[in-house]
Each structure stands twice: as structure tokens, then as C-alpha cells.
Scaffold this active site. Structure first.
Site, PDB file in Angstrom:
ATOM      1  N   HIS A   1      -6.473  -4.221  -1.162  1.00  0.00           N
ATOM      2  CA  HIS A   1      -6.105  -5.686  -1.149  1.00  0.00           C
ATOM      3  C   HIS A   1      -6.538  -5.937  -2.861  1.00  0.00           C
ATOM      4  CE1 HIS A   1      -4.884  -9.668  -0.500  1.00  0.00           C
ATOM      5  NE2 HIS A   1      -5.950 -10.194  -0.581  1.00  0.00           N
TER       6      HIS A   1
ATOM      7  N   HIS B   1      -1.637 -11.513  -8.146  1.00  0.00           N
ATOM      8  CA  HIS B   1      -1.871 -11.785  -6.532  1.00  0.00           C
ATOM      9  C   HIS B   1      -0.479 -12.526  -6.126  1.00  0.00           C
ATOM     10  CE1 HIS B   1      -2.833 -11.925  -2.732  1.00  0.00           C
ATOM     11  NE2 HIS B   1      -4.179 -12.561  -2.728  1.00  0.00           N
TER      12      HIS B   1
ATOM     13  N   CYS C   1      -2.306 -14.687   2.542  1.00  0.00           N
ATOM     14  CA  CYS C   1      -2.172 -13.322   1.837  1.00  0.00           C
ATOM     15  C   CYS C   1      -1.982 -12.086   2.641  1.00  0.00           C
ATOM     16  CB  CYS C   1      -3.290 -13.023   0.622  1.00  0.00           C
ATOM     17  SG  CYS C   1      -3.672 -14.486  -0.316  1.00  0.00           S
TER      18      CYS C   1
END
Length: 403
Positions: A297, A332, A164
């Protein structure tokens, strides 16, 4: 950093579940309109119980939107091409400019969506058909090569896959190539499409929420997956001055660390997050007190939000600037998250706005911190930290500053 080493951001392109270009994304953020819902385009048994932030555009429509031609163009590639073409147009790059530019693109699973669909056909060496065009697309680097070919980039092509944090690292690496003199212009970002592999994998890890995610909330139970792509155009100061271009922002600093705590979890004391943010600030010569906004995040998993929040508190103490997570809007997007949220950070700089972190009600007891919960306008934003943290403790933070 010396003046001669500055790297400017001169363009961007983006497509997510809340918009097929930058203008639509901005309006959705302002209107607090999210992309969370049932899965309609991807055929999966989890279309209703594991809802995601899916882009409601078919592959055929994406091909027309992106202008993609030829065979072997996966959804990941088509999403990437849509964003990449917008970035090229936004930065005013010519075909000749592109031949001298570099492309650094990131993904976690590449074209595995098509590969998994045709898996048994591909395994059967006696069968032939259109499915053969996707035989190699599960290789992450395949999408980068196809993107580069579509827009005419042949000088430098690279693929980054660090979970990620991938797109943030692509941006970081592109800036490093410019500072070293190897490139004058780099197009950096990432692209990610939903797939059964991804949905089933995250479900097996038991970190998906079957309700709309709630970053930094005490009741958070996991993330919602999303798909999308975004790319930044980075140019050297010498090139910007020579062409008399007006940059949008400065990539003032960047930091990457790895706390090596666990294969998937972040360190509970926020060590990796703290180190990445400190490195970014040090690289940019900016004090923590001068940061005006943090795009966290903020995945809404129990571990990540506690770890990142702890890192934020350790860095800023009692002077935590406004922060949010935009993942309830887009889901996400894994490898693409770093570049998508970099675009959102630039939009925050340009428009003096911070968008609310949706679904937040109750602070995490161990932290007591609150993200922004209403649209903030007319803010003076000079420096933004954009965080992207990946599996294995690979943590990255970008410092994006006003020109």
C-alpha cells in the site's frame, strides 16, 4: 480452493497520471517516469504548494477518449469509462456478454468535483442551467449507474466505498459473486478524480507532503494525491473453459480485515495488515514462502508505512520478498488504488518485472527493510500480494497468481 471455484482475470483497463492505457502505464513504470507535479486542470489555490499526480487531460478530451455520451458525466465517470472500455476490449467481451455481466465499482467522493463547483447554483432553487445535470453526482453510486448505462450492463450494479481499500474490495466481492454462481463475469475496480474537497480534507489531516512522496523511507512526511481508474474483468472457470479463453492470471485469494484501532490511523503493530495478508494466502492455499512480490500500500505517511512494514515483517520474518510502492508514480488514487495496483501486479506477473520504489534512501529505523530500488527484470513471479489499506483500519489484500 477447489478447481471449480477458480476465478480468472481475462482483461484489464487503466488510466493514471503516467498513462491513458495499460501499455503507456507499463512503459512509464519501466522508464521510471512519474506523474507528480503542479495541478493544472483542477482550479485550486493549492496548485503549486500541494502538488499531485494529475492526469493532464481535460474533461472534454476525456469525453472523446472514453466515448461517453449524454449529460451528467463527471470526471470520475469519464476516467472510469476510459478504463472500463479498455478492459472490455482487452477481455473480448461482446455487447451481449455485458448484458449478462455485473459491474462493481468504487469511489470515495464520486462526482463531488463538479458538485462543489456548482454548489451555490444547485442550492438556489430559482436558478436553472447546465449545472443541474450534476445535482446528484456527489452520491458515490451515481458514477456506477452511469458507467453501467454507458456500456450496457443492467444485470448487477454495485458501489463500494471503504476508503482506500475500496477497489480491492470490489474485486473481492466480484469474485465472491462468481464463486457463488450469481455471476459468470464481473467487471470490478474503481475511479477517482481530484477535487478541492479531497485536497483540502487530506491537507487538514496534515498527511500531505509538499514534496515528492518517499514510501518506506525514514524521511517520509506524507502522501501525494492522484487520480485515475482501473478495472479487471473476472470470469468463472466454467465460462473460460466453455469459451476456450486464455486467462491472464488467477485471482487466487483475497482477505479483508478491520483492526478498528482508530478512525484514520492503522494499528502500529500491523494487526490489520497481517490479518488481511494471512487471509488472502489461506484463501488461495499459498504459503508465505511462495510469494514472489508484494505491491505494498505504501502511502509514505508515517503511520501507514510503519504499520504495513511491521505486518510484512511479522508475516515473512527474515524472508521478505521483493516489495515496492508504486504511489510515487501515480499518487495515492484513494478508492481506485486497489484496482490500479492490481493491474500493476498482473503486469509484474506477465513481464517478470518489479519496478523501483522511487525516492527511497534510508530505511525506517524500527524496521530496517528496503523496497526494490532498481528495475528488476527476468524475475520468476508466480504469486503476488497486492495490499490496499483504508481509513478506519479496513485492510484488504489480493493474491494474484500465474495461470
Amino acid at each position: 480452493m477447489s478447481k471449480s471455484g477458480r476465478v480468472f482475470i481475462t482483461g484489464y483497463g487503466i488510466i493514471t497520471s503516467i498513462g491513458k492505457n495499460a501499455e503507456e502505464n507499463l512503459q512509464s513504470l519501466v522508464d521510471q517516469r512519474h506523474g507528480y507535479g503542479d495541478i493544472d486542470i483542477l482550479k485550486t489555490a493549492h496548485s503549486h504548494d500541494l502538488r499531485c499526480c494529475e492526469i493532464k487531460i481535460t474533461d472534454e478530451e476525456l469525453r472523446r477518449l472514453s466515448g461517453g455520451t449524454g449529460s451528467g458525466l463527471t470526471r470520475t465517470t469519464l476516467l472510469g469509462l476510459t478504463a472500463l472500455r479498455e478492459a472490455v476490449h482487452h477481455a473480448g467481451l461482446s455487447a451481449q456478454d455485458l448484458t449478462k455481466s455485473g459491474l462493481l465499482s468504487s469511489t470515495t467522493t464520486g462526482g463531488i468535483r463538479e458538485f462543489e463547483h456548482d454548489f451555490f447554483n444547485i442550492l438556489d432553487l430559482e436558478r436553472h442551467g447546465d449545472f443541474e445535470q450534476f445535482a446528484d453526482t456527489a452520491i458515490p453510486g451515481d458514477h456506477s449507474e452511469r458507467l453501467a448505462s454507458q456500456v450496457g450492463i443492467h444485470n448487477y450494479v454495485a458501489t463500494l466505498s471503504t476508503a482506500c481499500s475500496s477497489a480491492a474490495n470490489a474485486i473481492m466481492q466480484g469474485a465472491a459473486l462468481i464463486r457463488s454462481g450469481r455471476l459468470e463475469c464481473a467487471l470490478c475496480g474503481g475511479s477517482e478524480a481530484l477535487s478541492k474537497f479531497t485536497i483540502n480534507g487530506f491537507n487538514a489531516l496534515m498527511i500531505l507532503d509538499n514534496e515528492h512522496c518517499r514510501p518506506f523511507d525514514a524521511t517520509r512526511r506524507g502522501l501525494n494525491l492522484g487520480e485515475g481508474a482501473a478495472y479487471l474483468v473476472l470470469e468463472s472457470e466454467a465460462r473460460v473453459e466453455r469459451l476456450k479463453k486464455k486467462p491472464l492470471a488467477v485471482l487466487a485469494g483475497a482477505g479483508n480485515a478491520n483492526d478498528a484501532y482508530h478512525p484514520t490511523a492503522s494499528s502500529p503493530d500491523g494487526t490489520g495488515a497481517l490479518k488481511a495478508m494471512r487471509l488472502a494466502l489461506s484463501h488461495g492455499g499459498v504459503d508465505a514462502a511462495d510469494v514472489n512480490y508484494v505491491n505494498a500500500h505504501g502511502t509514505a505517511t508515517e503511520n501507514n508505512d510503519l504499520s504495513e512494514g511491521t505486518g510484512l515483517k511479522r508475516l515473512f520474518a527474515d524472508n521478505l520478498p521483493p516489495f515496492n510502492s508504486t504511489k510515487p508514480y501515480t499518487g495515492h488514487t484513494l478508492a481506485a488504488a486497489g484496482s490500479i495496483e492490481a493491474v500493476y501486479s498482473i503486469l509484474a506477473l506477465q513481464h517478470g518485472m518489479v519496478w523501483p520504489s522511487l525516492n527511497f534512501n534510508t530505511p525506517i529505523p524500527e524496521l530496517g527493510i528496503r523496497p526494490v530500488t532498481k528495475l528488476e527484470r527476468n524475475m520468476s513471479i508466480r504469486n503476488v500480494l497486492s495490499n490496499s489499506f483504508g481509513f478506519g483500519g479496513n485492510t484488504s489484500s489480493l493474491l494474484i497468481s500465474a495461470v
